[in-house]
Design a protein around this motif. Structure first.
Motif, short mmCIF file in Angstrom:
data_model
loop_
_atom_site.label_atom_id
_atom_site.label_comp_id
_atom_site.label_asym_id
_atom_site.label_seq_id
_atom_site.Cartn_x
_atom_site.Cartn_y
_atom_site.Cartn_z
N ALA A 195 -0.82 -3.43 6.53
CA ALA A 195 -0.56 -2.05 6.94
C ALA A 195 -1.72 -1.18 6.48
CB ALA A 195 0.75 -1.55 6.34
N ALA A 196 -2.10 -0.23 7.32
CA ALA A 196 -3.19 0.70 7.00
C ALA A 196 -2.76 2.10 7.41
CB ALA A 196 -4.48 0.31 7.71
N LEU A 197 -2.94 3.07 6.51
CA LEU A 197 -2.54 4.46 6.76
C LEU A 197 -3.77 5.33 6.98
CD1 LEU A 197 0.04 6.29 6.77
CD2 LEU A 197 -0.52 6.83 4.39
N TYR A 198 -3.68 6.26 7.95
CA TYR A 198 -4.79 7.14 8.28
C TYR A 198 -4.30 8.58 8.29
CZ TYR A 198 -7.15 2.88 9.79
OH TYR A 198 -7.71 1.63 9.82
N ASP A 199 -5.19 9.52 7.91
CA ASP A 199 -4.82 10.93 7.94
C ASP A 199 -5.01 11.48 9.34
OD1 ASP A 199 -7.54 11.44 8.33
OD2 ASP A 199 -7.90 11.92 6.22
N THR A 200 -4.78 12.76 9.51
CA THR A 200 -4.84 13.37 10.84
C THR A 200 -6.25 13.41 11.40
OG1 THR A 200 -4.94 15.54 9.74
CG2 THR A 200 -2.78 14.78 10.50
N ASN A 201 -7.26 13.20 10.58
CA ASN A 201 -8.66 13.17 11.03
C ASN A 201 -9.14 11.75 11.32
OD1 ASN A 201 -9.02 16.00 10.77
ND2 ASN A 201 -9.29 15.74 8.54
N GLY A 202 -8.25 10.77 11.16
CA GLY A 202 -8.61 9.39 11.43
C GLY A 202 -9.25 8.68 10.27
N ASN A 203 -9.23 9.29 9.08
CA ASN A 203 -9.81 8.65 7.90
C ASN A 203 -8.77 7.75 7.23
OD1 ASN A 203 -12.32 10.11 8.12
ND2 ASN A 203 -11.20 11.91 7.33
N LYS A 204 -9.21 6.58 6.82
CA LYS A 204 -8.29 5.64 6.19
C LYS A 204 -7.94 6.09 4.79
CE LYS A 204 -7.62 0.68 5.37
NZ LYS A 204 -8.22 -0.68 5.47
N ILE A 205 -6.65 6.02 4.48
CA ILE A 205 -6.16 6.42 3.16
C ILE A 205 -5.91 5.15 2.33
CG2 ILE A 205 -4.30 7.57 1.91
CD1 ILE A 205 -3.81 9.28 4.39
N THR A 206 -6.48 5.10 1.15
CA THR A 206 -6.29 3.95 0.27
C THR A 206 -4.90 4.00 -0.36
OG1 THR A 206 -8.64 3.90 -0.25
CG2 THR A 206 -7.18 2.69 -1.72
N LEU A 207 -4.16 2.92 -0.21
CA LEU A 207 -2.80 2.86 -0.72
C LEU A 207 -2.72 1.93 -1.92
CD1 LEU A 207 -0.85 2.53 2.67
CD2 LEU A 207 -1.09 4.59 1.27
N THR A 208 -1.75 2.21 -2.79
CA THR A 208 -1.49 1.37 -3.95
C THR A 208 -0.08 0.80 -3.84
OG1 THR A 208 -2.93 2.75 -5.34
CG2 THR A 208 -1.37 1.28 -6.47
N ALA A 209 0.04 -0.52 -3.98
CA ALA A 209 1.35 -1.18 -3.87
C ALA A 209 2.14 -0.97 -5.15
CB ALA A 209 1.16 -2.66 -3.60
N LEU A 210 3.43 -0.64 -5.01
CA LEU A 210 4.30 -0.42 -6.15
C LEU A 210 5.36 -1.51 -6.31
CD1 LEU A 210 4.84 3.46 -5.94
CD2 LEU A 210 3.09 2.18 -7.20
N ASP A 211 5.35 -2.52 -5.42
CA ASP A 211 6.28 -3.64 -5.56
C ASP A 211 5.65 -4.87 -4.91
OD1 ASP A 211 6.89 -3.55 -2.69
OD2 ASP A 211 8.13 -1.80 -3.15
N GLU A 212 6.31 -6.01 -5.03
CA GLU A 212 5.75 -7.27 -4.55
C GLU A 212 5.63 -7.30 -3.03
OE1 GLU A 212 4.42 -9.74 -6.30
OE2 GLU A 212 4.76 -8.46 -8.06
N THR A 213 6.59 -6.73 -2.35
CA THR A 213 6.52 -6.72 -0.89
C THR A 213 5.35 -5.89 -0.42
OG1 THR A 213 8.94 -6.92 -0.77
CG2 THR A 213 7.80 -6.21 1.22
#
Length: 693
Positions: free
Chosen positions: A245-263
């Motif tokens: 999964a990859a999250l992007y802001d409204t300008n199309g820039n990728k947002i770095t995510l941090t996992a908080l559980d095993e899934t």
């Protein structure tokens, strides 16, 4: 202006010219001014390439027999006496080749006629070199732009609605879209946002459709979505798999995510992979959504979603996944490899049949350059394996047919066993192989009739009866028991997915056999009642004339370029193939040619069922017939070389080069290479858009 006509008309002309040229050379008409005997016509043809009769004499016993009888009739007509008297004058010429020099002068010695259907020609060192070069060059082309290995292979499993993946943003931000790679399983996910990780707002549901599996998918957040610090994904349905999964802001820039559980860790552990949502190199297409998925389900011991075909083809696809991972290259690798391996097998088939290096090379190249063979073997579907084993089972039946009629019983068993085994493996991959089984049966009956006729001539009918009883007994084993066993064994993944174990007697249990039987009933019901509409479906007669390709992939880009590919036939090969099948009919009628009959039987056995079947069908169902089209064209090649006294006819490499030219011209719509849209739109969309790329 229809610029495609500039390509299509010359191709049609070449195919028609080749057929007419073949008929003119092989079946010349008598002159209306001076009628010539058949023998005189044969001598005229021989004289074109030979300075003397001795140089032109045929080498095999059948040609000698025909020439001998023609000479008797010709000489009798010249001498004004019955042919029977002329035969008496030649009694000095005997079967064992003894010749009375006083009466026969320099008359050629006929050889002992062999008691066989057809004698296979041997493979030489030059053949091995030719096979290696053709196979190696084709392999390079076939693996070109096949698929990427840079796709997610680690999947988060959402076992139930309680399974969730929580991820944190580096700071508060307004999300614009989420892109994720779908795994197996169909259903819905729920996506939530939160600023404190405690109070969650449901934003939307994400649907994972069966038609969108093993692909990158994009979901846009509603415009009213505010800032968030946390993202949570929950499985609404059980047994869903998501790759990355990859999250992007409204300008199309990728947002770095941090996992908080095993899934969540499973969703973010391959964040460095490229996210490509439109390219076939990174996504599944057409029936890969079924067959590649099923291959993975077998590996993961999950009961398969797609059960409309026997399992073995998907198990074979899984071998590539085990080698290279669950990525487009991995699930397409084995099919491409099988497509490559078809070439040396076909080469041996052609060389055994015709004995000429030029015919074997050109025939193999025609198959290599055929669009259907190239495209269909590069997609992760089961058709490739069916065609591969059809080729093998007919080859081994050919080897059985070509044994001496007095071959000892035990020496006839091995080719029969291999033909039956390949029939069983093929049927366990796709039911269309069973159609070819009818062709095998017809050839088998012909073989027994020819052997009976031979035994009758030598006065050993009783010996034939014993041989026939033994052959029928082992044939039941080779073509019924072994195929049924292979077929049932292919269902092992179905049983293990239900919790059964081989070591606990699964193969003989009632429950396992019930699974197999119920699936047969479902498949028969499914295929017999499959009435649906599809923009690229087509009737059987459209396959023969190559009228309606099936478009597998199409992507248009904003810069005026496009990427597309489809499954259809090389027009030079398929349209010449129409004439080739007519030529086979003529050869059977006029010359009683057994090889032509074998080719014709194979072709009809694979086509006729589709004439009477009412279910929706596609042009790729014609793929098995390409084998016999190429064999038929190669038969014509051989005839043209024979008429030149074993010197190759220029028409043979000429037609092959034309097929190569078509392959080069259409290469972009066979591989999906990105090109300016005007090229396929203007030059390759033949027949007013019936060719849809």
């Amino acid at each position: 202006m229809a610029y495609w006509v500039a390509f299509a008309v010359p191709v049609i002309f070449i195919c028609v010219w080749f057929f007419i040229f073949y008929l003119h050379r092989i079946y010349p008409k008598r002159s209306k001014l001076k009628k010539k005997s058949r023998l005189e016509q044969e001598f005229d043809l021989l004289d074109e390439n030979s300075n003397s009769l001795e140089e032109a004499l045929p080498e095999n016993w059948l040609e000698l027999e025909i020439l001998d009888r023609s000479l008797i009739k010709f000489q009798a007509a010249q001498d004004g006496k019955p042919a029977a008297e002329e035969q008496e004058d030649r009694n000095s010429i005997t079967r064992d080749g003894e010749v009375d020099d006083e009466n026969c002068d320099d008359y050629p010695k006929p050889k002992e006629p062999a008691n066989y259907f057809h004698k296979p020609h041997k493979i030489t060192k030059r053949d091995l070199i030719a096979m290696l070069i053709i196979t190696a060059v084709y392999a390079v082309i076939a693996f070109f732009a096949l698929g990427s290995v840079d796709t997610p292979e680690s999947f988060a499993s959402f076992e139930s609605s309680d399974t969730k993946a929580v991820m944190k943003l580096p700071g508060e931000a307004i999300p614009g879209k989420i892109i994720y790679f779908t795994g197996i399983g169909t259903g819905h996910y729920k996506l939530y946002t939160s600023l404190d990780g405690t109070h969650w707002d449901h934003v939307f549901d994400i649907e994972q459709k069966y038609s969108e599996l093993l692909k990158w998918r994009t979901f846009d957040f509603p415009e009213e979505t505010g800032e968030t610090l946390y993202i949570r994904i929950t499985g609404k349905s059980s047994k869903l798999f998501m790759g990355e999964a990859a999250l992007y802001d409204t300008n199309g820039n990728k947002i770095t995510l941090t996992a908080l559980d095993e899934t969540a860790k499973k969703l973010l552990d391959e964040a460095d992979l490229p996210v490509v949502t439109t390219d076939y190199l990174y996504n599944s297409y057409f029936d890969e959504i079924y067959h590649a998925r099923t291959a993975l389900e077998h590996i993961e011991n999950i009961y398969p979603y797609e059960v409309s075909h026997p399992p073995l083809g998907k198990i074979i696809i899984g071998l590539g996944i085990r080698l290279f991972g669950m990525n487009p290259f991995g699930w397409r690798f084995i099919g491409t490899l099988f497509g490559i391996l078809m070439l040396p097998i076909l080469y041996v088939f052609l060389k055994n049949m015709f004995g000429k290096l030029m015919v074997a090379i050109c025939g193999t190249l025609l198959f290599a350059f055929d669009f259907m063979h190239f495209v269909q073997t590069r997609i992760a579907t089961i058709d490739t394996y069916g065609v591969f084993f059809i080729l093998l089972m007919f080859y081994f039946m050919y080897r059985y047919l070509t044994q001496f009629y007095d071959t000892p019983f035990r020496k006839t068993l091995f080719p029969l066993f291999l033909s039956g085994l390949c029939f069983g493996i093929g049927a366990a991959s796709k039911w269309t192989v069973i159609y070819g089984g009818a062709g095998l049966c017809a050839l088998y009956v012909i073989r027994q009739f020819l052997r009976f006729r031979y035994y009758a001539k030598i006065g050993k009918k009783k010996s034939f009866g014993l041989y026939l009883c033994g052959t029928l007994a082992v044939s039941i084993v080779f073509f019924v028991l072994i195929p049924v066993t292979v077929y049932i064994l292919s269902y092992i993944p179905y049983g293990t997915a239900k919790g059964m174990k081989i070591g606990e007697g699964m193969l003989f249990s009632k429950d396992f056999l019930q699974i197999v039987w119920e699936n047969q009933k479902f498949m028969f019901s499914y295929h017999s009642k499959l009435v649906a509409e599809h923009p690229y479906s087509s009737e059987w007669w459209k396959w023969i004339i190559n009228l309606r390709p099936i478009l597998y992939y199409l992507q248009k880009f904003g810069d005026g370029t496009k990427s597309a590919f489809a499954a259809f036939g090389n027009p030079v090969v398929w349209w010449t193939g129409i004439g080739a099948m007519i030529a086979m009919v003529l050869a059977v009628i006029k010359r009683r040619d057994k090889i032509a009959l074998m080719i014709l039987i194979g072709y009809i056995s694979q086509l006729f069922p589709w004439i009477i079947i009412s279910r929706i069908a596609f042009i790729y169902h014609y793929f098995p017939n390409v084998i016999f089209i190429v064999l038929g064209i190669s038969y014509m090649f051989n005839d043209l070389c024979e008429i030149r006294r074993n010197k190759f006819s220029v028409s043979v490499p000429l037609l092959t080069l034309c097929a190569l030219g078509m392959f080069i011209i259409f290469f972009p719509v066979l591989t999906g290479i990105r090109v300016d849209a005007w090229y396929p739109n203007t030059l390759l969309r033949w027949f007013d858009g019936m060719w849809p790329f």
